[in-house]
Design an enzyme around this catalytic site. Structure first.
Site, PDB file in Angstrom:
ATOM      1  CE  LYS A 168      -4.163  -1.860   0.288  1.00  0.00           C
ATOM      2  NZ  LYS A 168      -5.329  -1.525  -0.546  1.00  0.00           N
ATOM      3  CE  LYS A 169       3.974   2.384   5.490  1.00  0.00           C
ATOM      4  NZ  LYS A 169       2.986   1.401   5.928  1.00  0.00           N
ATOM      5  CG  LEU A 170       5.418  -0.551  -3.121  1.00  0.00           C
ATOM      6  CD1 LEU A 170       5.412  -1.913  -3.797  1.00  0.00           C
ATOM      7  CD2 LEU A 170       6.806   0.079  -3.248  1.00  0.00           C
ATOM      8  CB  CYS A 171       0.905   4.910  -3.654  1.00  0.00           C
ATOM      9  SG  CYS A 171       0.867   5.541  -1.964  1.00  0.00           S
TER      10      CYS A 171
END
Length: 705
Positions: free
Chosen positions: A219-222
């Site tokens: 989810k933090k790969l944005c």
């Protein structure tokens, strides 16, 4: 074609048929490599995944229950601390005592009981947590805990968090295991209880924590996270002091808070599974959770993760620790030694099968073996179903479109921890009496303590319907003399910013929320989208902010963006001085109260604004416009001159770095109040003794314009 060549070709084709093709060789080589990697990485024999039957056998391999028993006990202990604290047990009277409060249940048919019964529900949940901790009547205790926990959890979406969802899942997972076979009252009362559990007991729990970490990293790969806009200025906390001294605040925020956190979540579970790296990964994992316990108010979440961290180690580590302690103190009773020797042997599947074959005849044995296989197969299929569900739910937002706003889905089950930071500057609830056009403004927290509804359309819809119901009740009871009829409209005007963007409206301010439509499976048309064309202006906004704040210690600013045709009415209080409106993009029309003058302001232009009057600013460009208010806060300036704070200022008290004693006292106070609430609930239900409660103070409910 000659006979010789024909025969040669025939032989060649025969050879080709008997010899595996190139693609088949590559596939076999890849499969062998994969199996070898699996065995090296997990420490388990690769044959266990060579077929479905082998996997079933592997999942039911008897395994020492020691680590599972300690994990169960520590989870129960964490819940005993959590229930009076973050579950709201110490604040039962404030949380559930007012029957007119608006609730946000996941399912409309769910409703809270009266205060006394809710206190008893919490008491049952606490007794269940005690049973889990002690391992006493484990299945019944687990059922008591998970039923009451999920009931309270589903009653109120406005307090959902990732860790509260995790606790509910862990309660279910422990309940379906045999975690009471070690370090439990049940095992003490029944010495014949076998000290082993099927391996899937460990597999399920480790899968859940693997998903917790890995999905949090996914989810933090944005861009929002990797660009460093989610957790700004966190580097100034004392836990980052060593990094800040070397890297500086900006790089600490970007590299340590954002990039390293993403890398940690993505990889830590893999490091914990791989035994050669496990001992090196553990200090990082411990440090990470200890830092989170200081950075955020997230209750027992870091401690629960730390408590279950040993599940990734060898299953018999508690026995080894106990043996070393006994050896160190030189004490081991004969009874304890005899019991340990009896429980030390962990039977393999083959040994269990041989024992069954000796005890039963051939026919009965085959029949029991078939029944056992069917049961084991059903268990593995249920495990697969649970895994698929947990893998799918965090990305199921394309189905549950009604819960999507600027972010996808409800906060809690998606593992998107701290990915978005919100800054809300205005919450306006306007009630219009349609019989005479009279406008009333409702206190935003009149019927709900949380403001989570301002960011989630499903909760906004529920809140509007609840407000309408309460006002109808007031009108019928003649409690609200400001309304002349029950025909009312409700409008929400919410101004908020996500991850450092412009302040903009979240909901359409012209949508009557009483008549609004909402469905869990359809996109909500009255949620306004993020003005994405201005997202790229965040670096410029940061530069402007640094420049304006550098004018003096008392200057401040506010960035605003709005849609074409929309207008904003804003009252400028007298506490502000030198107020200036500057347009950054597009064009706006400005009007002020008690004046017929109309000003058109285009990109790069500014005008001064008077105080103690209303200003109307309307976007007249064909595209969204953005503008900025700059002003001087006279209140802060006077405070600095006189050295005395005014009545609205907060006295700043220097907080200790490690307020452990303060936190302990607060938890003890919550526990004391919790016991009083549960006791009062029982007295009320059994003997009718009145149950005292506190009342939330929110000020006046209505303001008339």
């Amino acid at each position: 074609m000659s006979e010789k060549s024909k025969t040669f070709n025939d032989v060649d084709e025969t050879k080709l048929e008997a010899t595996p093709g190139v693609s088949q060789k590559k596939f076999n080589g890849f499969r062998d490599l994969l199996l070898k990697w699996f065995q090296t990485f997990t420490g388990h024999n690769s044959e266990c995944i060579s077929s479905f039957n082998s996997f079933i056998k592997f999942m039911h391999t008897p395994t020492d229950a020691a680590a599972l028993g300690v994990g169960r006990m520590l989870f129960g202990l964490c819940m005993l601390i959590d229930i009076p604290d973050e579950r709201g047990g110490g604040e039962l009277d404030l949380k559930w005592g007012e029957p007119r409060d608006c609730r946000f249940p996941l399912f409309p048919f769910l409703a809270p009981l009266n205060l006394a019964k809710m206190a008893i529900v919490y008491g049952v949940m606490y007794c269940g947590a005690i049973g889990i901790f002690l391992g006493y009547r484990f299945k019944i205790s687990s059922l008591m805990f998970i039923v009451t926990y999920w009931y309270i959890f589903l009653l109120d979406k406005s307090v959902w968090n990732n860790h509260s969802y995790l606790y509910g899942l862990l309660g279910v997972l422990f309940a379906v295991t045999s975690a009471n076979r070690y370090c439990s009252v049940d095992a003490w009362l029944d010495p014949t209880m076998k000290p082993e559990v099927p391996f899937w007991n460990y597999f399920l729990l480790k899968f859940q924590f693997f998903l917790l970490y890995f999905y949090a990293g996914v989810k933090k790969l944005c861009p929002e996270w990797l660009s460093g806009y989610a957790m700004t200025n966190l580097s100034y906390h004392w836990v980052f002091t060593p990094f800040r001294l070397v890297l500086g605040p900006y790089l600490t925020d970007l590299l340590i808070v954002h990039w390293f956190a993403c890398f940690f979540d993505l990889t830590i579970a893999f490091f914990l599974i791989y035994e050669p790296l496990r001992v090196w990964a553990t200090p990082f994992c411990v440090s990470f959770h200890l830092m989170n316990s200081r950075l955020f108010r997230i209750g027992m979440f870091p401690w629960t993760c730390l408590a279950e961290l040993p599940l990734f180690y060898h299953v018999d580590w508690p026995r080894k620790v106990l043996a070393k302690c006994q050896k160190f103190f030189g004490y081991k009773s004969a009874a304890v030694e005899k019991q340990e020797n009896a429980k030390k042997k962990i039977f393999t599947v083959e040994e269990v099968v041989d024992d069954l074959q000796d005890l039963c005849g051939p026919c009965k044995f085959k029949q029991k073996q078939r029944k056992m296989y069917k049961k084991q197969r059903k268990t593995v299929l249920l495990i697969f179903a649970y895994m698929i569900l947990q893998l799918f739910l965090p990305f199921s937002h394309f189905i549950t479109k009604g819960y999507n706003g600027w972010t996808e889905g409800l906060y809690g089950y998606s593992w998107d921890m701290m990915v978005n930071a919100w800054d809300t500057v205005l919450i306006s609830i306007r009630v219009v009496d349609n019989s005479n056009g009279k406008h009333l403004y409702l206190e935003p927290y009149a019927y709900a303590e949380s403001d989570r509804w301002t960011k989630h359309p499903d909760m906004a819809y529920q809140y509007a319907q609840c407000i309408n119901q309460r006002l109808q009740e007031d009108f019928r009871a003649r409690r609200n003399l400001l309304l002349n009829s029950s025909d009312i409209s409700i409008y929400f005007d919410i101004w908020t910013s996500m991850n450092g963007r412009f302040q903009q409206r979240f909901y359409n301010p012209y949508q009557d929320m009483v008549k609004a439509k909402w469905s869990p499976f359809a996109k909500t048309d009255w949620v306004l989208p993020i003005i994405t064309e201005m997202t790229s202006m965040r670096p410029e906004m940061k530069r402007i902010e640094q420049s304006v704040l550098g004018w003096s210690n008392f200057t401040d600013l506010l960035f605003i963006a709005d849609f074409p045709g929309f207008h904003m009415e804003h009252y400028m209080p007298r506490e502000l001085d030198n107020v200036t409106l500057t347009v950054l993009q597009g064009a706006v029309k400005h009007e002020q109260e008690h004046s017929s003058k109309v000003s058109i302001i285009t990109k790069g232009k500014s005008i001064p604004l008077k105080t103690e009057i209303f200003h109307k600013i309307q976007v007249i460009s064909k595209t969204p416009s953005s503008y900025i208010f700059t002003f001087v806060n006279q209140t802060m300036a006077k405070m600095a001159e006189t050295g005395t704070p005014d009545e609205f200022s907060e006295v700043k008290v220097e907080k200790p770095m490690l307020p452990l004693w303060t936190e302990l006292k607060a938890r003890l106070m919550d526990f004391r109040r919790f016991l009083i609430h549960v006791g009062n609930g029982l007295l009320f239900e059994l003997y009718g003794v009145p149950m005292p409660r506190r009342v939330r103070e929110i000020g006046n409910d209505y303001a008339e314009k």
